[in-house]
Scaffold this motif. Structure first.
Motif, PDB file in Angstrom:
ATOM      1  N   PHE A  21      12.943  -9.556 -48.330  1.00  0.00           N
ATOM      2  CA  PHE A  21      13.255  -9.474 -48.818  1.00  0.00           C
ATOM      3  C   PHE A  21      14.953  -9.286 -48.997  1.00  0.00           C
ATOM      4  O   PHE A  21      15.074  -9.468 -50.340  1.00  0.00           O
ATOM      5  CB  PHE A  21      12.372  -9.727 -50.141  1.00  0.00           C
ATOM      6  CG  PHE A  21      11.570 -10.221 -50.748  1.00  0.00           C
ATOM      7  CD1 PHE A  21      12.198 -11.307 -51.314  1.00  0.00           C
ATOM      8  CD2 PHE A  21       9.886 -10.896 -50.328  1.00  0.00           C
ATOM      9  CE1 PHE A  21      11.134 -12.910 -52.087  1.00  0.00           C
ATOM     10  CE2 PHE A  21       9.387 -11.609 -50.963  1.00  0.00           C
ATOM     11  CZ  PHE A  21      10.270 -12.358 -51.389  1.00  0.00           C
ATOM     12  N   ILE A  26      17.655  -7.987 -51.988  1.00  0.00           N
ATOM     13  CA  ILE A  26      17.046  -7.282 -53.225  1.00  0.00           C
ATOM     14  C   ILE A  26      16.328  -6.733 -53.347  1.00  0.00           C
ATOM     15  O   ILE A  26      15.441  -5.817 -52.071  1.00  0.00           O
ATOM     16  CB  ILE A  26      15.708  -8.783 -53.347  1.00  0.00           C
ATOM     17  CG1 ILE A  26      16.156 -10.561 -53.869  1.00  0.00           C
ATOM     18  CG2 ILE A  26      14.680  -8.417 -54.478  1.00  0.00           C
ATOM     19  CD1 ILE A  26      16.855 -10.511 -54.422  1.00  0.00           C
ATOM     20  N   ASP A 187      12.009 -17.486 -48.257  1.00  0.00           N
ATOM     21  CA  ASP A 187      13.075 -18.417 -48.167  1.00  0.00           C
ATOM     22  C   ASP A 187      13.293 -19.493 -49.687  1.00  0.00           C
ATOM     23  O   ASP A 187      14.098 -19.391 -50.522  1.00  0.00           O
ATOM     24  CB  ASP A 187      14.078 -19.240 -46.995  1.00  0.00           C
ATOM     25  CG  ASP A 187      14.352 -18.980 -46.053  1.00  0.00           C
ATOM     26  OD1 ASP A 187      14.769 -17.606 -46.351  1.00  0.00           O
ATOM     27  OD2 ASP A 187      14.666 -18.845 -45.221  1.00  0.00           O
ATOM     28  N   HIS A 190      12.371 -17.334 -52.800  1.00  0.00           N
ATOM     29  CA  HIS A 190      13.475 -16.661 -53.036  1.00  0.00           C
ATOM     30  C   HIS A 190      14.414 -17.754 -54.019  1.00  0.00           C
ATOM     31  O   HIS A 190      15.131 -17.168 -55.015  1.00  0.00           O
ATOM     32  CB  HIS A 190      14.006 -16.296 -51.652  1.00  0.00           C
ATOM     33  CG  HIS A 190      15.616 -15.246 -52.348  1.00  0.00           C
ATOM     34  ND1 HIS A 190      15.929 -14.972 -53.080  1.00  0.00           N
ATOM     35  CD2 HIS A 190      16.717 -16.009 -51.979  1.00  0.00           C
ATOM     36  CE1 HIS A 190      17.393 -13.954 -53.308  1.00  0.00           C
ATOM     37  NE2 HIS A 190      17.747 -15.132 -52.766  1.00  0.00           N
TER      38      HIS A 190
END
Length: 202
Positions: A21, A26, A187, A190
């Motif tokens: 992440f 992030i 992915d 996200h």
């Protein structure tokens, strides 16, 4: 700011998920780091700990004497509850304060090992659980630090059960396969969180 609470049992692979992440840009807050900060020398919690446990609870620098406290908890298990009654309200307060600060990120993740056990769910828009089979947890922890199986099982027993974590989750990452498989799931997640974060600010 869209906020995600991330948790998982010992050896589940939370750290691998956090690193990926972070590679996506992030921001991740670490509850363990906050927990360490509040028992450093000069922090208000230390005075309460000293009053509760005596001078031996602090080391020469005035910080928490971790080795003494581990021994205390081993010989008197109720000491753990006494310590957490002091530290966990402060940890929760610091987490809330940290989440309220401005962050340059599309959404915010907070890594909290005891998210379920300490009922943090209401602080988050989503709860993400990193999951794998119990036998994989044991194997990974053994490979990581050589811990005794009985010790690992004891830690797992003290944590929320796999079922309790899954029941509390809004999203689950299956980390029972390869790292590539984990990254593929992240992915997709996200992209989902980006959409949810976009909706949250409209």
């Amino acid at each position: 700011m869209f906020k995600v609470g991330l948790t998982g049992g010992i050896g589940s692979g939370k750290s691998s998920a956090v690193r990926y992440f972070q590679s996506l840009g992030i921001k991740v807050l670490d509850a363990d780091q906050i927990a360490r900060q509040i028992v450093q020398a000069g922090q208000p919690a230390l005075q309460q700990i000293k009053q509760e446990f005596g001078e031996s609870a602090l080391d020469e620098s005035g910080a928490l004497n971790r080795s003494w406290m581990r021994e205390q908890i081993f010989t008197e298990p109720e000491s753990k509850d006494r310590l957490e009654a002091i530290t966990h309200p402060l940890i929760r307060q610091r987490i809330i304060q940290a989440m309220a600060e401005p962050h340059v990120t599309d959404y915010l993740i907070v890594d909290i090992p005891l998210l379920i056990e300490k009922a943090y769910q209401s602080l988050f828009d989503a709860v993400l659980v990193v999951d794998c089979l119990p036998e994989q947890q044991i194997k990974r922890v053994q490979q990581r630090d050589g811990s005794d199986i009985a010790l690992i099982k004891g830690i797992m027993k003290a944590q929320a059960s796999r079922g309790e974590r899954q029941q509390s989750a809004t999203h689950v990452l299956d980390n029972s396969d390869t790292l590539v498989h984990l990254h593929q799931q992240i992915d997709r997640l996200h992209q989902a969180f980006l959409k949810l974060a976009g909706s949250a600010v409209r």
